[in-house]
Design a protein around this motif. Structure first.
Motif: not given
Length: 345
Positions: A5-12, A25-39, A249-252
């Protein structure tokens, strides 16, 4: 196929399965950063879970080998289980709060049979019957670390410091210490405008602390080497109020689905636990052991249908609530009782 799921703003998020667990299941979040994705969390240590994580990352346009870092909300195996494999494949760092890092360290150092002996002693003191204790004694004799999930978790190499921003280039992610579910549980406040301009203050990765439709387990902080009388439920309630004041504004969350109106959900959970404490006081009009109390509490199914392992968890939750009542001066241990019984005052 992995559900992404794409949550916008570089967060899936990637839905990583938990084997044989009603949470699913567990929702594992992928956060884009300037050094690469962080889980944020990694999921359960299982081949199918690993494959799903890898497929999900591919669907996000990246791979396990490109992961820059792993931020762990808490040490439980459905969150921290795959962290070691991710680090081996990518060289990523792993960050965790010091209180949960100490649990990981202790778990790796202690022999499983010592843990089973400790649990048997704790359950004996809670008034558990012999048929519940026997499997623990048998497990103590036959335990093999290599066959027991969660007994060799990955050691983190970075500490999450409450109140500080994590070192994620290009992002503002602040750690909020929220003990209760575990002593080192953290929520992570993304202090950036919501991509859909929803009203509120950023977004909150809530781990298991704040979930949309279920209440997280609040049991005792188990430590064979620590005799401190902790108050996990008190910690949780205090943490809930702190998160409610953030007004995201929103809880993930780590399970189920994203949601808004965090303060409203916090109020629901505070009311739920106050109602439960009130109900326990009625039950404690006569002295009861923690086991007897757990048998009489309301769960999602009748006590005789609750599986073995879940009964142990239920007794821990009953004890956490009793400790809260004792601390509030609303219940006390009956002098000389063995196993210990508690009564309302």
């Amino acid at each position: 196929m992995a559900q992404v799921t794409d949550h916008g703003g570089g967060v899936r998020s990637i839905s990583v399965p938990i084997p044989d667990n009603p949470l699913g299941h567990t929702l594992v979040y992928v956060v884009d950063t300037d050094r690469g994705p962080v889980l944020i969390d990694t999921g359960w240590d299982d081949p199918a879970s690993w494959d799903t994580l890898a497929e999900g990352l591919a669907a996000c346009g990246t791979s396990v080998s490109e992961i820059h870092g792993v931020v762990i909300t808490h040490h439980h195996p459905d969150h921290h289980g795959l962290s070691g494999q991710v680090r081996e494949a990518s060289g990523a760092w792993i960050a965790m709060h010091a209180a949960d890092a100490s649990i990981v360290r202790r778990t790796r150092e202690n022999r499983p049979e010592r843990w089973f002996a400790y649990m048997a002693a704790k359950l004996t003191a809670s008034g558990a019957p012999e048929e519940h204790l026997a499997p623990l004694r048998d497990a103590r004799k036959s335990a093999r670390p290599s066959t027991l999930p969660g007994f060799s978790p990955a050691l983190p190499d970075r500490e999450i410091v409450p109140g500080e921003l994590l070192a994620l280039p290009g992002r503002r992610l602040r750690a909020i210490w929220t003990p209760g579910h575990t002593p080192g549980h953290v929520c992570l406040h993304l202090e950036e405008d919501h991509p859909a301009r929803l009203p509120g203050h950023g977004r909150l990765f809530s781990g298991d602390h704040l979930l949309p439709r279920i209440t997280p387990h609040i049991g005792l902080y188990e430590d064979p080497d620590d005799v401190t009388v902790t108050d996990p439920l008190g910690d949780y309630l205090d943490s809930l109020e702190r998160v409610g004041r953030l007004g995201p504004a929103e809880v993930l969350p780590a399970h189920q689905h994203t949601f808004t109106e965090a303060p409203s959900r916090v109020r629901e959970l505070l009311a739920h636990h106050e109602e439960r404490l009130t109900g326990l006081l009625i039950l404690l009009s006569t002295p009861l052991t923690p086991w007897q109390l757990a048998e009489r509490m309301e769960w999602n199914r009748p006590w005789d249908q609750i599986p073995y392992g879940s009964r142990t968890i239920a007794v821990s939750e009953a004890e956490a609530h009793v400790r809260r009542l004792v601390k509030l001066g609303r219940a006390e241990a009956v002098t000389g009782s063995d196993p210990v019984t508690y009564v309302a005052v």
